[in-house]
Scaffold this active site. Sequence first.
Site, PDB file in Angstrom:
ATOM      1  N   GLY A  13      11.107  30.994 127.626  1.00 24.69           N
ATOM      2  CA  GLY A  13      11.932  30.089 127.520  1.00 24.69           C
ATOM      3  C   GLY A  13      12.702  29.814 126.159  1.00 24.69           C
ATOM      4  CG  ASN A  65      12.423  32.947 138.534  1.00 23.60           C
ATOM      5  OD1 ASN A  65      11.336  31.994 137.736  1.00 23.60           O
ATOM      6  ND2 ASN A  65      12.983  32.308 139.478  1.00 23.60           N
ATOM      7  CB  SER A 144       3.802  17.573 127.441  1.00 25.01           C
ATOM      8  OG  SER A 144       4.458  16.308 126.886  1.00 25.01           O
ATOM      9  CE1 TYR A 159       7.401  18.867 131.361  1.00 26.16           C
ATOM     10  CE2 TYR A 159       6.652  16.724 130.502  1.00 26.16           C
ATOM     11  CZ  TYR A 159       7.058  18.159 130.276  1.00 26.16           C
ATOM     12  OH  TYR A 159       7.126  18.499 128.875  1.00 26.16           O
TER      13      TYR A 159
END
Length: 252
Positions: A13, A65, A144, A159
Amino acid sequence: MFNFEGQVVLVTGSGSPRGMGRIFAQKFAELGAKVVLCDINQEGIDANVKELKAAGYEATGYTGNLTNEDDVNSMVDDIVAKYGRIDVLVNNAGISQKVTVADMTLADMQRIFSVNMFGLFVLTKKVCEVMKKQNYGRIVHLSSVSGKRGGGVFGGAHYSASKAAVLGFSKNLAREVSQYGITTNCVCPGLINTDIWKSMSEEQAKPVIDAIPMGRPGEPEEVAAAIVFLASKEASYITGEEIDINGGSHMD
Ligand SMILES: NC(=O)c1ccc[n+]([C@@H]2O[C@H](COP(=O)([O-])OP(=O)(O)OC[C@H]3O[C@@H](n4cnc5c(N)ncnc54)[C@H](O)[C@@H]3O)[C@@H](O)[C@H]2O)c1
């Protein structure tokens, strides 16, 4: 203190023009690593690799990908053919979507998990084969704050669930690969100053900032500092751990 000379560092990423992956790759390059950038965004990868090379660093880019096992396997085989090893994997690629559970479809859930968890799994599994052979490796995953406490500004429950899944995956993996000199840890950023943050109006931003004791979003460089530490040789007795980087917005 930290030196990555002779090491090969793969950051996923890292093709985003203003995302964190670009900064992570830069930091490792500054510390002497050969950096490998990969992303689904070819233009972004080309630009970020060009920038690193222009600064005199050793950098290679791959477009692919992460949800495609063939892309992942051929990229890792290629890196090993070129450099002979992979010392550090930073699983940074991730996607998000702001939607309530009431409005979420099964396809939404599958799409988020396909990148944030399944793609991460496919790449980590393949890279672990390489790291086991060299009896050394450092893996750092981007979880996160929303994986720990739910909520968050940009993501839905899918998420949060995917980022919580990454925490569990990393801990279980730690039990399996420690014997091969491989560590696996997570960082859990709160709000970080990337494009998403910049796209918010003052009105949208105020309640978010008010909930952060430090009164500001974090900078990608502040996340990079924790990642570099966890990826260093010096962090040799830390595995299955997570570091919160959130200005105090969540403490546990
Ligand atoms: N920005 C924040 O405030 C924040 C907070 C906590 C966690 N995170 C996590 O940190 C990571 C980086 O965040 P960012 O804000 O820099 O995001 P970003 O969107 O700028 O970068 C993510 C990159 O992942 C790439 N990507 C998406 N799907 C891919 C796929 N299938 N294969 C390969 N590449 C793919 C994108 O093209 C993009 O370049 C993400 O995992 C995100 O969930 C971000």
